[in-house]
Design a protein around this motif. Sequence first.
Motif, mmCIF file in Angstrom:
data_model
loop_
_atom_site.group_PDB
_atom_site.id
_atom_site.type_symbol
_atom_site.label_atom_id
_atom_site.label_comp_id
_atom_site.label_asym_id
_atom_site.label_seq_id
_atom_site.Cartn_x
_atom_site.Cartn_y
_atom_site.Cartn_z
ATOM 1 N N ASN A 73 -6.859 -20.863 41.435
ATOM 2 C CA ASN A 73 -7.832 -20.015 40.747
ATOM 3 C C ASN A 73 -8.898 -20.921 40.143
ATOM 4 N N TYR A 75 -11.013 -20.565 37.955
ATOM 5 C CA TYR A 75 -11.137 -20.447 36.505
ATOM 6 C C TYR A 75 -10.402 -21.585 35.790
ATOM 7 N N GLY A 429 -0.978 -16.078 37.040
ATOM 8 C CA GLY A 429 -2.345 -16.488 36.740
ATOM 9 C C GLY A 429 -2.415 -17.863 36.120
ATOM 10 N N TYR A 540 -11.403 -14.156 39.543
ATOM 11 C CA TYR A 540 -11.746 -15.396 38.865
ATOM 12 C C TYR A 540 -11.173 -15.270 37.462
ATOM 13 N N ALA A 609 -12.135 -19.487 47.987
ATOM 14 C CA ALA A 609 -11.897 -18.203 47.330
ATOM 15 C C ALA A 609 -13.212 -17.428 47.365
#
Length: 649
Positions: A73, A75, A429, A540, A609
């Motif tokens: 991810n 982020y 996550g 995201y 992604a």
Amino acid sequence: MRKLTLLLPLFITARLFAQNIREVDICIYGGTSAGVIAGYTAKKMNKSVLVIEPGKRLGGLTSGGLGYTDIGNKYAITGLSRDFYRRIGKHYGRFETWIFEPGVAEQTFQQYIKEGGVEVLYQQPITAAKKEGKRVAEIQTASTIIRAKMFIDCSYEGDLMAKAGISYTVGREDNAQYGETYNGAQLREKHQFPDGIDPYKEPGNPASGLLWGISPEQVEKQGTGNKKIQAYNFRICLTNEPGNLIPITKPLGYDPARYELLLRVVQKSQPRNLGSMLKIDHMPNHKTDINNNGPISTDMIGMNYNYPEADYATRAKITRDHECYNKGLLYFIGHDPRMPEHLRQEMLQWGYPKDEYPTSGNWSPQMYVREARRMIGAYVMTQANCESKEIVTDGIGMAAYTMDSHNCQRIVADGMVKNEGDVQIGGFGPYPIAYRSIIPKVEDCTNMFVPVCLSASHIAYGSIRMEPVFMVLAQSAAVAASMAIDNQQSVQDVNVPKLQATLRQRPLATDARPEILVDNDDSSHVILKGNWQRETKGAYGPSMYISNSIGTIRYTPEVTRSGSYRIYTYVPKRTDLPASTHIRVSADGKTIKQLAYTPASIKVEGQTAGEWVDLGTIKLAKGDKAYVEITNEGKDGEVVADAVLFYPE
């Protein structure tokens, strides 16, 4: 006493014959991606720095073939690590790119070294470390003694950590040790042989002996700990551009018997293409990043157990064996007459690129050392952290990748050949990584950071051990080291809240205006109207919002420094986006500019992604009056609202 008599002559000899004695604030061992970022950061913190690289090339695996970035991810990737992928993007005419050629990565790391004025000593493997009490006073390489106030071990092997006598482990813990479920021995279905593959040289005849690469050991009970290491390979860069192609030839030491199992799998499964045995990810300019795939591939399973604690000569031999095995596999697929013709022809279109690794025979000098030593530090990251069942408050970076382990051994089970050790468990996550996991226990050492071979169980390390994450943790280590020097503290006494604030306020280790990210889960800066559904897959950060009814979602940045900002909105990879998504932008909360983007404007090539979509430039004054509002007007599909980024220009 015996240990002391062995060490003292070594340092006496070093002082007598070393060509150089250096004193710096911070010494970084390992010019990996983490080592480069740590060095650059420390220099920006106004510290004297020396990077010690055992080899000849900077960037480790990031410049050594891993161009299809494993991330989980985006982020989770912050600071200079994220800046690295922005610089890579600029090279390719993009805002941000996570798929790139090895040479471009190396050039980018050299930019950091040049801009930071970081000195690097190449071909200087560590030979010894001297401690005074709980502090490392100096380290010895082939020709130099380096004295420093703080040390950062950025090597993949943890050699500085080990030489300094810091506690570490190798292999897989028993599940019971940390209350885990995916550690230890694991016989699972991913990258597994189909049932019925005979393990013996003469099928059905155990007396003929096992085929190459199969261990005679019995499979252990699920979750049982052992010292076996997940397999290594090379991330292979090939090209199919005729003008840049060097044909794949038979490597020195080639033995076709090593690939007999591949023939048996091919005969049983009848693959249509190379994808069943090679994970071929495409890079810019007709190149690849090839990784392991399937039951028998580039992973040299069971041949690396001695590597983590071996001497340099033994490691060099293990590395050569892996290179020979990987090159031999490519040659076997393309040239062995027993391989199906269509697979041979597909393989023959590829060759080594002339413009990559010119000083090492067009082959990466960096083997994929997925895991070696792991520190047993002040805090051990475990499966519970990955699954957010335990959340640390001293986070100085995040991870988000699947709990991933490659196979550790190839054995016989129920008369068939099977792989053991592969684990791929995701569905969670981003989660924080503890500051305490990159520092030793106080009784071990008080002036060292270990951001690569950090303190984590085998299965948690499998999630953390991504190149972008190593860079994040290395930046955090360098900032913390600088703080410890300024305050004359041990690494254990660093003010972590202040460290966290510094990382937020100076994400590029400079005083440049930071970018402003407004994510969906920031409730104080996101206003929803209408019926929006929260989803996590492909988002995201923790989530994104999706709606097929009337509504809006407004993102309001907190601007602390006035200036010009370019606005981006994040769009995940989806096939059901509407023909256009309408957006309203206001710099002052009054004047509104109408914008829209279409699926055709989203350039997902070069990404692993989603993509940041450019909404143009806006001048923002200090305060919270500005906003970006995504609407459902004119929808003919599900509107997606994810993060919004205000990037300083």
